[in-house]
Design an enzyme around this catalytic site. Structure first.
Site, PDB file in Angstrom:
ATOM      1  N   ASP A 169       0.843  -1.193   0.000  1.00 23.43           N
ATOM      2  CA  ASP A 169       0.000   0.000   0.000  1.00 23.43           C
ATOM      3  C   ASP A 169       0.880   1.246   0.000  1.00 23.43           C
ATOM      4  O   ASP A 169       1.871   1.311   0.724  1.00 23.43           O
ATOM      5  CB  ASP A 169      -0.917  -0.012   1.240  1.00 23.43           C
ATOM      6  N   ASN A 199     -12.819  -3.461   3.079  1.00 26.64           N
ATOM      7  CA  ASN A 199     -13.831  -2.411   3.140  1.00 26.64           C
ATOM      8  C   ASN A 199     -14.794  -2.592   1.972  1.00 26.64           C
ATOM      9  O   ASN A 199     -14.362  -2.757   0.827  1.00 26.64           O
ATOM     10  CB  ASN A 199     -13.164  -1.034   3.067  1.00 26.64           C
ATOM     11  N   GLY A 228     -15.354   2.765   4.186  1.00 25.25           N
ATOM     12  CA  GLY A 228     -13.967   3.156   4.013  1.00 25.25           C
ATOM     13  C   GLY A 228     -13.354   2.748   2.687  1.00 25.25           C
ATOM     14  O   GLY A 228     -12.162   2.948   2.472  1.00 25.25           O
ATOM     15  N   GLN A 229     -14.165   2.175   1.794  1.00 27.58           N
ATOM     16  CA  GLN A 229     -13.603   1.764   0.503  1.00 27.58           C
ATOM     17  C   GLN A 229     -13.396   2.992  -0.382  1.00 27.58           C
ATOM     18  O   GLN A 229     -14.302   3.817  -0.532  1.00 27.58           O
ATOM     19  CB  GLN A 229     -14.530   0.764  -0.200  1.00 27.58           C
ATOM     20  N   HIS A 280     -10.416  -5.718  -2.721  1.00 27.00           N
ATOM     21  CA  HIS A 280      -9.062  -5.965  -2.208  1.00 27.00           C
ATOM     22  C   HIS A 280      -9.094  -6.289  -0.729  1.00 27.00           C
ATOM     23  O   HIS A 280      -9.922  -5.784   0.026  1.00 27.00           O
ATOM     24  CB  HIS A 280      -8.144  -4.762  -2.461  1.00 27.00           C
ATOM     25  N   HIS A 327      -6.838  -5.903   2.623  1.00 28.51           N
ATOM     26  CA  HIS A 327      -5.678  -5.298   3.264  1.00 28.51           C
ATOM     27  C   HIS A 327      -5.051  -6.363   4.166  1.00 28.51           C
ATOM     28  O   HIS A 327      -5.742  -6.968   4.995  1.00 28.51           O
ATOM     29  CB  HIS A 327      -6.083  -4.120   4.146  1.00 28.51           C
TER      30      HIS A 327
HETATM   31  P1  AMP Z   1      -9.699   1.121   0.467  1.00 30.67           P
HETATM   32  O1  AMP Z   1      -9.785   2.466   1.133  1.00 30.67           O
HETATM   33  O2  AMP Z   1     -10.091  -0.031   1.317  1.00 30.67           O
HETATM   34  O3  AMP Z   1     -10.440   1.148  -0.870  1.00 30.67           O
HETATM   35  O4  AMP Z   1      -8.174   0.871   0.158  1.00 30.67           O
HETATM   36  C1  AMP Z   1      -7.518   1.419  -0.944  1.00 30.67           C
HETATM   37  C2  AMP Z   1      -6.064   1.450  -0.623  1.00 30.67           C
HETATM   38  O5  AMP Z   1      -5.360   1.607  -1.824  1.00 30.67           O
HETATM   39  C3  AMP Z   1      -5.640   2.589   0.296  1.00 30.67           C
HETATM   40  O6  AMP Z   1      -5.057   2.054   1.472  1.00 30.67           O
HETATM   41  C4  AMP Z   1      -4.630   3.370  -0.540  1.00 30.67           C
HETATM   42  O7  AMP Z   1      -3.547   3.854   0.231  1.00 30.67           O
HETATM   43  C5  AMP Z   1      -4.191   2.327  -1.548  1.00 30.67           C
HETATM   44  N1  AMP Z   1      -3.703   2.809  -2.823  1.00 30.67           N
HETATM   45  C6  AMP Z   1      -4.301   3.697  -3.640  1.00 30.67           C
HETATM   46  N2  AMP Z   1      -3.592   3.853  -4.767  1.00 30.67           N
HETATM   47  C7  AMP Z   1      -2.520   3.034  -4.648  1.00 30.67           C
HETATM   48  C8  AMP Z   1      -1.407   2.743  -5.477  1.00 30.67           C
HETATM   49  N3  AMP Z   1      -1.244   3.320  -6.684  1.00 30.67           N
HETATM   50  N4  AMP Z   1      -0.480   1.872  -5.035  1.00 30.67           N
HETATM   51  C9  AMP Z   1      -0.626   1.275  -3.831  1.00 30.67           C
HETATM   52  N5  AMP Z   1      -1.657   1.499  -3.008  1.00 30.67           N
HETATM   53  C10 AMP Z   1      -2.587   2.378  -3.409  1.00 30.67           C
END
Ligand code: AMP
Length: 115
Positions: A32, A88, A94-95, A101, A103
């Site tokens: 992340d 999420n 929180g998505q 995905h 975490h």
């Molecule tokens: P969510 O909020 O559960 O949708 O998680 C999305 C996650 O993607 C967040 O923790 C972001 O920090 C991460 N994220 C967004 N863009 C990127 C990227 N280009 N590379 C790695 N992580 C990312």
């Protein structure tokens, strides 16, 4: 929302860089960008499912696969015995990226209930 193009599709196609830690035919895992713990990896299916609630019965083995790969990634990163998985589902949960995905978080103490 189903099958929408997201930044994660671009990572799968190597159109934008990511620190990839695992890949197989079904899924991809990368660190992340905004790590919330010493280990913070995102594990995604290559199939663009927007969120868990949009998955259907044909995705059963794919979803099971993610849950079997996640502990292997944690173990390879040195956290075999203690990690947290978070998924999420929906903006209010929180998505922010609408490509399903998991975490994988480890390396510090976690609170319960989550924020
Ligand atoms: P969510 O909020 O559960 O949708 O998680 C999305 C996650 O993607 C967040 O923790 C972001 O920090 C991460 N994220 C967004 N863009 C990127 C990227 N280009 N590379 C790695 N992580 C990312």
């Amino acid at each position: 929302m189903m099958n929408d193009e997201t930044i994660f599709s671009k990572i799968i196609r190597r159109e934008i860089p990511a620190d990839i830690v695992y890949e197989d035919d079904i899924c991809l895992a990368f660190r992340d960008l905004a790590a919330q713990a010493p280990l913070h990896v995102l594990l995604i299916p290559k199939k663009a499912i927007s969120m868990l609630s949009q998955a259907d019965s044909e995705d059963q083995s794919l979803l099971g696969h993610l849950l079997q790969v996640a502990p292997k990634i944690a173990a390879e990163e040195g956290y075999a015995d203690c990690f947290r998985l978070v998924m999420n589902n929906g903006a209010e949960a929180g998505q922010s990226v609408f490509h399903l995905h998991l975490h994988i978080l480890a390396g510090r103490n976690f609170q319960w209930p989550p924020g």
